[in-house]
Design a protein around this motif. Structure first.
Motif, PDB file in Angstrom:
ATOM      1  N   LYS A  97      -1.128  32.444  39.079  1.00 47.55           N
ATOM      2  CA  LYS A  97      -1.152  33.325  40.245  1.00 47.55           C
ATOM      3  C   LYS A  97      -0.546  34.672  39.851  1.00 47.55           C
ATOM      4  O   LYS A  97       0.646  34.916  40.021  1.00 47.55           O
ATOM      5  N   ASP A 119     -11.768  39.339  48.199  1.00 42.98           N
ATOM      6  CA  ASP A 119     -11.069  38.087  48.436  1.00 42.98           C
ATOM      7  C   ASP A 119     -11.741  37.050  47.540  1.00 42.98           C
ATOM      8  O   ASP A 119     -12.933  36.788  47.683  1.00 42.98           O
ATOM      9  N   CYS A 149      -9.646  31.929  46.589  1.00 40.76           N
ATOM     10  CA  CYS A 149      -8.653  31.020  46.007  1.00 40.76           C
ATOM     11  C   CYS A 149      -7.235  31.496  46.324  1.00 40.76           C
ATOM     12  O   CYS A 149      -6.269  30.981  45.775  1.00 40.76           O
ATOM     13  N   GLY A 150      -7.128  32.507  47.185  1.00 43.59           N
ATOM     14  CA  GLY A 150      -5.820  33.040  47.559  1.00 43.59           C
ATOM     15  C   GLY A 150      -5.530  34.415  47.000  1.00 43.59           C
ATOM     16  O   GLY A 150      -4.549  35.040  47.385  1.00 43.59           O
ATOM     17  N   GLY A 151      -6.350  34.904  46.102  1.00 36.03           N
ATOM     18  CA  GLY A 151      -6.135  36.227  45.518  1.00 36.03           C
ATOM     19  C   GLY A 151      -6.872  37.300  46.303  1.00 36.03           C
ATOM     20  O   GLY A 151      -8.009  37.105  46.716  1.00 36.03           O
ATOM     21  N   LYS A 186       0.937  40.568  49.536  1.00 31.50           N
ATOM     22  CA  LYS A 186      -0.309  40.566  50.311  1.00 31.50           C
ATOM     23  C   LYS A 186      -0.041  40.971  51.762  1.00 31.50           C
ATOM     24  O   LYS A 186      -0.771  41.783  52.323  1.00 31.50           O
ATOM     25  N   THR A 223      -3.561  40.494  43.667  1.00 26.47           N
ATOM     26  CA  THR A 223      -2.354  39.681  43.759  1.00 26.47           C
ATOM     27  C   THR A 223      -2.569  38.368  44.494  1.00 26.47           C
ATOM     28  O   THR A 223      -3.436  38.255  45.358  1.00 26.47           O
ATOM     29  N   TYR A 224      -1.742  37.387  44.133  1.00 30.50           N
ATOM     30  CA  TYR A 224      -1.617  36.127  44.844  1.00 30.50           C
ATOM     31  C   TYR A 224      -0.284  36.068  45.590  1.00 30.50           C
ATOM     32  O   TYR A 224      -0.042  35.159  46.366  1.00 30.50           O
ATOM     33  N   ASN A 229       2.323  36.248  48.206  1.00 29.53           N
ATOM     34  CA  ASN A 229       2.187  36.296  49.662  1.00 29.53           C
ATOM     35  C   ASN A 229       2.921  37.469  50.303  1.00 29.53           C
ATOM     36  O   ASN A 229       2.403  38.098  51.221  1.00 29.53           O
ATOM     37  N   THR A 250      -0.260  39.002  39.507  1.00 32.91           N
ATOM     38  CA  THR A 250      -0.386  40.282  40.184  1.00 32.91           C
ATOM     39  C   THR A 250      -0.723  41.293  39.101  1.00 32.91           C
ATOM     40  O   THR A 250      -0.009  41.409  38.104  1.00 32.91           O
TER      41      THR A 250
END
Length: 92
Positions: free
Chosen positions: A8, A50, A53-55, A31, A25-26, A28, A10
């Motif tokens: 994960k 997006d 997968c969260g990134g 973000k 970035t992943y 949180n 950045t």
């Protein structure tokens, strides 16, 4: 797909020719901060991708990027802050 913390990342990219920077970035907290900037400054900050997968990838003015070292307090400043906190929280 579940990613490890190591995966994960950045990544901040910019070059000398463009006035914008790309932030992928992943993280949180980062973000959330960038999403708030998108809402407050929609003409300057954009979420461009997006990855599902969260990134997230954001585009923003590169002059907004700053690296700030931690604040170094003198012993007198540290004591003044400690006294202020003790007074605020009622600790004697």
């Amino acid at each position: 797909m579940k990613l490890s913390k190591y995966e994960k990342e950045t990544i901040i990219q910019f070059n000398e020719a463009d006035q914008t920077a790309s932030v992928y970035t992943y993280n949180n907290a980062l973000k959330r901060q960038l999403i708030e900037l998108c809402e407050a400054y929609p003409e300057q900050v954009h979420c461009t991708e997006d990855n599902d997968c969260g990134g997230l990838t954001f585009l923003l003015p590169k002059k907004w990027l700053k690296i700030t070292p931690p604040r170094v307090l003198s012993p007198a400043q540290r004591e003044a802050l400690e006294q202020m906190n003790r007074k605020r929280w009622g600790i004697s």
